[in-house]
Design an enzyme around this catalytic site. Structure first.
Site, short mmCIF file in Angstrom:
data_model
loop_
_atom_site.label_atom_id
_atom_site.label_comp_id
_atom_site.label_asym_id
_atom_site.label_seq_id
_atom_site.Cartn_x
_atom_site.Cartn_y
_atom_site.Cartn_z
CE LYS A 120 -1.43 1.70 4.08
NZ LYS A 120 -1.24 3.13 4.42
CG ASN A 121 2.43 2.66 3.55
OD1 ASN A 121 1.26 2.98 3.35
ND2 ASN A 121 2.92 2.45 4.77
CG ASP B 54 3.70 1.69 9.21
OD1 ASP B 54 3.34 2.58 10.00
OD2 ASP B 54 3.95 1.93 8.01
#
Ligand code: EPU
Length: 438
Positions: free
Chosen positions: A22-23, A320
């Protein structure tokens, strides 16, 4: 609003395929604003944050098309074909508050808009539930390239007279380097006149992934993956084809899922080189991790040893994965200490884990975790993406039923997490609000 119902206690066993990051995908999508012609991206995960970024790209004059070819990289029948992005209208320059407030990565369109269209208006991202997240370094870096800024009606308005000009700059802040800030400035510098050197650049694999895509588009970039990135500006970038790297945080989360359930998981399509610090801490806890090509085999010894861990910029332990490690350490045999150096307030999961029987005390940016024998199911609330992942992990091992409300947070960043976990033996179900409350 959906909830998850999890009945804990099952050992997880089997294979899970890791999705694209995603990042990495979010800023790479924004970087597509720089290119002429079509860019095709493979392994873009199907997530609500990606939908938000696609919506923003649409509002900025891009045509987006998701191919419907089945991709075996996700469990189940998911369709995850490549994404085509073509810029068709360069007159749009505004990222509205409605989108920015749901997804802070929207700030990544600012550098590309300034470099390619000479003007960019991005709503100032407001508060965030993982703490203060200013964008001053993004703005400072772009100012150094010659952009001028003012604020107007809650927006950052940036303009460029002529063309951006390369320079040597320091981009670090009080909390260290900035990942998206580095990418924003690197994207802008790719089309600037002359050479830019970013000193104090973030070294995260997501920065490297974006640099590699820009190079395929024709950019001249070196030093990505190190704290000093050199960019020789070019006149034009052209669409390319690129595969997004595997999601290292999803991979770390499932490694902890194997460990916390005393299970045995085979994680496919991962890059363990991106997870060296996570592997280091997990091995210290007593988790066994082996690698064969792109697959990771994880299982755990029954006794979990307490550890100390401090989150740091890459290659340090990622913030994260902090919440997920904390869930695991709740069951360690003794006292663990976690210090959060990137987002010192990122501890909303502490109260919820304590509702499940955890014994965690927070002191400033540090959490002291007294291991307990068992966690118990409880109704809990997801507060942000990674905190939610920690609650799912705790629910997998807790005695009885855990209900996690507001799982839209988890849908932002984990592709079909309940399907992936159910396929390896978890008792987890997604329910609509009414049934969850019953
Ligand atoms: N910072 C500033 N000024 C800025 C930018 C950052 O002071 O202009 C500070 C931040 O407040 C923080 C530190 O610098 O203390 C690092 O923040 P960074 O800019 O690196 O974070 P980010 O780029 O906004 C990305 C990820 C986050 C991840 C961080 C750190 C995306 C879309 N987001 O955010 O991911 O936690 O890097 O690794 O890539 C998540 O996926 O759950 C998530 C929050």
């Amino acid at each position: 609003m959906d909830s998850f119902l999890i009945r804990g206690g099952n050992r997880l066993k089997g294979k899970i395929e890791i999705s694209g990051s995603k990042n990495s995908a979010l800023p790479i999508l924004a970087a597509c604003l720089l290119a002429e012609g079509k860019t095709t991206l493979h392994s873009v995960p199907r997530l609500s944050d990606i939908d938000s970024m696609n919506k923003l790209m649409g509002e900025l004059g891009c045509h987006i098309y998701r191919h419907e070819s089945a991709d075996s990289r996700v469990n189940g029948p998911a369709l995850n074909g490549p994404l085509d992005i073509t810029v068709t209208d360069e007159s749009k320059i505004e990222a509205r508050y409605d989108i920015v407030k749901t997804m802070r990565a929207s700030i990544c369109v600012l550098g590309p808009l300034l470099a390619k269209r000479g003007k960019g208006v991005v709503s100032i991202p407001g508060g965030c539930n993982i703490g203060d997240r200013p964008v001053d370094l993004h703005v400072r870096g772009l100012q150094k390239l010659g952009a001028e800024f003012h604020t107007e009606n809650g927006n950052i308005v940036g303009e460029v007279r002529g063309r951006l000009k390369g320079c040597r700059m320091y981009l670090g802040g009080a909390q260290g380097p900035t990942v998206l800030g580095t990418i924003n400035v690197m994207c802008a510098a790719a089309l600037a006149e002359g050479e830019t050197v970013i000193v104090g650049a973030a070294c995260e694999p997501e920065v490297t992934d974006c640099a590699q895509m820009l190079i395929k588009m024709g950019a001249k970039i070196s030093g990505h993956g190190t704290p000093e990135i050199k960019i020789e500006g070019v006149d034009k970038l052209t669409g390319c084809e690129h595969r997004i790297i595997p999601d290292r945080i999803e991979c770390g989360t499932f490694m902890i899922a194997a460990a916390i359930t005393n299970g045995e998981l085979e994680l496919k399509h991962c890059n363990l080189d991106h997870l060296v610090a996570v592997v280091d801490r997990l091995e210290e806890v007593g988790v066994n991790i082996a690698r064969e090509n792109g697959t990771i085999f994880v299982n755990s010894s029954r006794r979990l040893t307490p550890v100390e861990m401090t989150t740091q910029p890459y290659p340090g332990f990622p913030t994260d994965c902090q919440a997920q490690l904390m869930a695991l350490l709740c069951l360690a045999d003794g006292i663990s200490v976690i210090t959060e150096r990137i987002f010192p307030d990122r501890f909303l999961h502490v109260g919820e884990l304590n509702r499940m029987g955890g014994r965690i005390r927070k002191e400033g940016p540090t959490a002291i975790i007294q291991g307990v024998k068992d966690l118990h199911g409880a109704p809990v609330m997801a507060s942000d993406l990674r905190a939610s992942a920690a609650l799912v992990l705790a629910g997998l091992v807790a005695k009885g039923q855990t209900r996690i409300d507001r799982v839209y947070h988890i849908d932002r960043g984990y592709e079909k997490i309940e399907q992936k976990l159910a396929a390896v033996g978890a008792d987890i179900e997604r329910v609509k609000e009414a049934k969850a409350a019953a």
